[in-house]
Enzyme design. Structure first.
Site, PDB file in Angstrom:
ATOM      1  N   SER A  23       4.728   2.643   7.657  1.00 17.86           N
ATOM      2  CA  SER A  23       4.651   1.484   7.171  1.00 17.86           C
ATOM      3  C   SER A  23       5.630   1.186   6.121  1.00 17.86           C
ATOM      4  CB  SER A  23       3.270   1.799   6.042  1.00 17.86           C
ATOM      5  OG  SER A  23       1.919   1.606   6.696  1.00 17.86           O
ATOM      6  N   ASP A  41       0.277  -7.299   1.529  1.00 22.83           N
ATOM      7  CA  ASP A  41       0.839  -6.063   1.683  1.00 22.83           C
ATOM      8  C   ASP A  41       2.319  -6.057   1.661  1.00 22.83           C
ATOM      9  OD1 ASP A  41       0.395  -3.366   2.143  1.00 22.83           O
ATOM     10  OD2 ASP A  41       0.245  -3.242   4.572  1.00 22.83           O
ATOM     11  N   HIS A  95       0.954  -1.322  -0.125  1.00 21.88           N
ATOM     12  CA  HIS A  95       0.082   0.073  -0.020  1.00 21.88           C
ATOM     13  C   HIS A  95       0.890   1.207   0.141  1.00 21.88           C
ATOM     14  CE1 HIS A  95       0.617   0.088   4.478  1.00 21.88           C
ATOM     15  NE2 HIS A  95       0.387   1.196   4.188  1.00 21.88           N
TER      16      HIS A  95
END
Length: 422
Positions: free
Chosen positions: A273, A195, A163
């Protein structure tokens, strides 16, 4: 017998008794003039009064201390010395139920975090992206994203979240290295179900991180996260905590679940992230993800062992070849809710469609089958099936366990590389 005879006999007996008594008195005269019967009574001599003794406190205390020391030596120190140095401990020395002894040693947490950060920091990069979005009112416009990545090979391979690179739909990916170098990168691979993504930068001297073993981590051990929590303004922020939980499953949407996650209380926010979650040795044990909206004090990371086969193939061959079964499937519970039917299995993947000439078709899999396992691994969902297939390479053969019309069957499937037009 007449009365006179009885009286004479009684007088004779009394006379004999008096004569016997007189003989005893002649042999043993009594000094006090008492009766002869008293001569047969043995009187104990009167005991002299006992002298009252005083307790010697000094002597008593010494004896008590000596007894205690002797008991300790005989029951603990002596056996421990003998069995620990001269002889091995008997199997039943500590009793039948031997409990594990865990020694807890204090350590300088501040120094630990500082050492881990110093080791890992050169391998952590900042990632910015540009994406063109269509707007009904303003037309096409560019949006920017920010995230973190970790270098996994000296040739410039970088591991991050899918993402972070907008699942591959970006116009530009830019990487900022530890020394301030700024380079454009290209996306080599990404998978939204995991992911995870791999990007690459050429022509830069980089320091790869050490990858740990996420299968060996335990709840309670130290966890350190490095990332860019609120954008590049706060780049390479270090947060610390512990491993709070393992094998967590988080539902992203009605049809998407990320499983087998590491839970930590180290602060992980948007921008973190793709950054590394590290253990006390400075090894990467997970890739942090802020895709999951959680409560305060809850952060999640993808175990590094899930990414290792992908990273290893990139390092070994310079590319990654994904294998496939060739099916379209949904979770059993999703199918039951959508069709209002009840299947024989509570968990698994319901096969909706089989691709022509695919490995599944060649193995005899048909629509309506429920996949419940691969080799010795149970399969409970579509995302779990996808993750399991990442462990195999083209040409590998697997034992696919299915349920067909309520009956369990095993199918041998030869896995193949995903076709370019698939």
């Amino acid at each position: 017998m007449r009365f006179e005879d009885e009286q004479n006999l009684l007088n004779t007996e009394n006379e004999e008794q008096r004569e016997s008594t007189q003989e005893m008195e002649d042999l043993y005269p009594l000094e006090d003039g008492g009766n002869v019967e008293n001569a047969f009574t043995i009187l104990e001599p009167e005991k002299p009064p006992r002298e009252k003794r005083r307790f010697n406190w000094k002597l008593g205390t010494t004896a008590l201390i000596s007894a205690l020391i002797g008991g300790i030596l005989s029951s603990y120190i002596f056996p421990v010395y003998v069995f620990g140095n001269l002889l091995p401990y008997p199997d039943n020395y500590f009793g039948k139920d031997v409990k594990q002894v865990i020694n807890v040693e204090s350590q300088d947490t501040t120094s630990l975090i500082s050492a881990v950060a110093k080791k890992a920091m050169p391998s952590v990069v900042g990632i910015t992206t540009e994406t063109v979005q269509q707007d009904l009112f303003f037309g096409a416009r560019k949006s920017q994203g920010v995230g973190t990545g970790v270098v996994v090979d000296h040739r410039g391979y970088i591991l991050t979240n899918s993402h972070v690179v907008n699942n591959g739909s970006v116009e530009r990916v830019n990487v900022v290295f530890h020394d301030g170098t700024n380079k454009e990168a290209k996306i080599l691979w990404n998978d939204p179900s995991l992911d995870l993504a791999v990007i690459k930068v050429d022509g830069v001297n980089v320091t790869p991180a050490d990858l740990g073993n996420s299968d060996n981590i335990e709840v309670g051990e130290a966890a350190i996260a490095i990332g860019n929590p609120l954008g590049m303004q706060f780049e390479r922020t270090v947060t610390s905590g512990i491993i709070s939980g393992l094998e967590r499953s988080i539902e992203i949407s009605a049809n998407e679940t990320i499983e087998n996650l590491i839970q930590t209380d180290a602060s992980i926010n948007p921008g973190n992230s793709g950054g590394p979650l590290l253990n006390s040795k400075g090894e990467v044990i997970g890739i942090n993800t802020a895709k999951i909206q959680s409560g305060e004090g809850l952060g999640f990371a993808i175990p590094i062992n899930l990414a290792k086969p992908i990273v290893d193939q990139f390092i070994e061959k310079g590319e990654f070849s994904k294998v496939y079964l060739g099916i379209k499937g949904v979770n059993v519970d999703v199918f039951e809710n959508a069709t209002r039917t009840q299947l024989a299995e509570d968990k698994g993947v319901y096969v909706v469609e089989i691709s022509k000439d695919s490995p599944a078709a060649k193995a005899g899999l048909t629509a309506g089958d429920v996949i419940v396992g691969i080799n010795d691994q149970e399969i409970g969902s579509m995302s779990q099936l996808v993750r399991q297939l990442y462990q195999y390479r083209a040409g590998d053969k697997i034992d696919l366990k299915i349920v067909r019309n309520g009956e369990e069957k095993d199918l041998k499937v030869a896995l193949e590389k995903v076709p370019e037009n698939y």
